[in-house]
Design an enzyme around this catalytic site. Structure first.
Site, PDB file in Angstrom:
ATOM      1  N   HIS A  12       0.802  -1.232   0.000  1.00 32.15           N
ATOM      2  CA  HIS A  12       0.000   0.000   0.000  1.00 32.15           C
ATOM      3  C   HIS A  12       0.831   1.276   0.000  1.00 32.15           C
ATOM      4  CE1 HIS A  12      -3.492  -2.308  -0.396  1.00 32.15           C
ATOM      5  NE2 HIS A  12      -3.178  -3.039   0.666  1.00 32.15           N
ATOM      6  N   HIS A  45       2.652  -8.289  -3.054  1.00 28.39           N
ATOM      7  CA  HIS A  45       1.694  -8.986  -3.926  1.00 28.39           C
ATOM      8  C   HIS A  45       1.719  -8.309  -5.290  1.00 28.39           C
ATOM      9  CE1 HIS A  45      -2.791 -10.445  -4.395  1.00 28.39           C
ATOM     10  NE2 HIS A  45      -2.005 -10.873  -5.360  1.00 28.39           N
ATOM     11  N   ARG A  47      -0.079  -8.057  -8.299  1.00 28.00           N
ATOM     12  CA  ARG A  47      -1.406  -8.441  -8.796  1.00 28.00           C
ATOM     13  C   ARG A  47      -1.418  -8.418 -10.313  1.00 28.00           C
ATOM     14  NH1 ARG A  47      -5.506  -8.209  -4.467  1.00 28.00           N
ATOM     15  NH2 ARG A  47      -7.003  -8.654  -6.102  1.00 28.00           N
ATOM     16  N   ARG A  51      -2.218  -3.108  -9.678  1.00 31.10           N
ATOM     17  CA  ARG A  51      -2.829  -1.911  -9.088  1.00 31.10           C
ATOM     18  C   ARG A  51      -1.924  -1.242  -8.052  1.00 31.10           C
ATOM     19  NH1 ARG A  51      -7.681  -4.700  -5.648  1.00 31.10           N
ATOM     20  NH2 ARG A  51      -8.135  -5.539  -7.697  1.00 31.10           N
ATOM     21  N   GLU A  75       3.595 -12.777  -2.974  1.00 31.70           N
ATOM     22  CA  GLU A  75       2.210 -13.261  -3.039  1.00 31.70           C
ATOM     23  C   GLU A  75       1.798 -13.267  -4.508  1.00 31.70           C
ATOM     24  OE1 GLU A  75       0.895 -11.410   1.264  1.00 31.70           O
ATOM     25  OE2 GLU A  75      -0.021 -10.626  -0.572  1.00 31.70           O
ATOM     26  N   HIS A 198      -3.715 -10.958   7.213  1.00 33.92           N
ATOM     27  CA  HIS A 198      -4.810 -10.181   6.605  1.00 33.92           C
ATOM     28  C   HIS A 198      -5.623  -9.470   7.677  1.00 33.92           C
ATOM     29  CE1 HIS A 198      -7.538  -8.670   3.602  1.00 33.92           C
ATOM     30  NE2 HIS A 198      -6.695  -9.127   2.700  1.00 33.92           N
TER      31      HIS A 198
END
Ligand code: PXP
Length: 259
Positions: A12, A45, A47, A51, A75, A198
């Protein structure tokens, strides 16, 4: 009791960067700070829709974790594209996650039982290349058995439902914690290494860290949010201290019970 590692997920930081299409804040700088502040490893991660984390971020993260002798946990979705990236970088670990483009985050665990025939060969190829493979699953005994049968070395339990229940003061929280504990026991009984992650924050980290079979937590979103207020290093240090405290208390309790 076994030591508890902290993997810091820096996705993030890239989300904030990408909101402006800018070059800052840099997730690699966040990874450096995280390792200096007490993270044992870095989790990211990549993706399918890119994103947050980009291919270039993975290149750079693989580089700095290698230089610092710390594990990178990639991930990844169960796709040929991600397999090729994992095999090109050979991270210490790969955590197989479900992925749907329309989801806000990884909303549930991987259905390993349903996709056995796709996942087992992938686990075989990654493991043969020296990557430690983990399956991100719900706290469900059928999924634990399936993770064992595809040859994974590790399971990571999705703690999102439990953490959300605690935050929303839902009466289901104690039962969700019991499910996590039972699934952790079952995974350890089958010889799987147990991780969890998570939605973990300062409140939910303690009951999860107290589960004796869990040896690694992967935490991201809350830490990056908390970094806005107190800085990334102090947020990680506080999380680490809470983990260690919970672990020490549960060790004392276990000793008391065995007397
Ligand atoms: N573990 C896995 C497998 C994940 O997919 C994520 C989210 O990317 C996390 C841990 C970290 O979750 P959070 O960002 O909510 O702490």
């Amino acid at each position: 009791m076994r030591p508890l590692r902290l993997g810091v997920n820096i996705d993030h930081v890239a989300t904030v960067r990408n909101a402006r299409g800018e070059t800052y804040p840099d997730p690699v700088r966040a990874a450096e700070i995280a390792l200096s502040a007490g993270a044992d490893g870095i989790t990211a991660h990549l993706r399918e829709d890119r994103r947050h984390i980009s291919d270039a971020d993975i290149d750079a993260l693989a580089d700095i974790t290698r230089k610092r002798g710390r594990p990178l946990n990639l991930e990844m979705a169960v796709t040929a594209e991600m397999e090729a990236i994992a095999l090109a970088h050979l991270p210490h670990a790969a955590c197989l996650v479900p992925e749907r483009r329309e989801e806000v985050t990884t909303e549930g665990g991987l259905d390993v039982a349903k996709s056995h025939n796709t996942i087992a060969p992938l686990v075989g190829r990654l493991s043969a290349a020296g990557v430690r493979v983990s399956c991100f699953i719900d706290a469900d005994p059928a999924q634990v058995a399936a993770a064992k049968s595809v040859g994974a070395a590790v399971v990571e339990f999705h703690t999102g439902a439990y953490c959300e229940a605690v935050r929303h003061r839902s009466p289901s929280a104690p039962q969700l914690l019991e499910q996590l504990k039972a699934a952790a026991r079952e995974a350890a009984r089958l010889g799987l290494e147990v991780h969890a992650g998570h939605g973990i924050d300062y409140e939910t980290v303690k009951p999860i860290a107290a589960i004796p079979e869990v040896v690694e937590l992967n935490i991201g979103h809350f830490l990056i949010g908390e970094a806005i207020f107190i800085g990334l290093g102090p947020a990680i240090q506080r999380m680490r201290a809470l983990m260690d405290e919970a672990r020490a208390n549960s060790h004392e309790m276990a000793e008391e019970l065995s007397k």
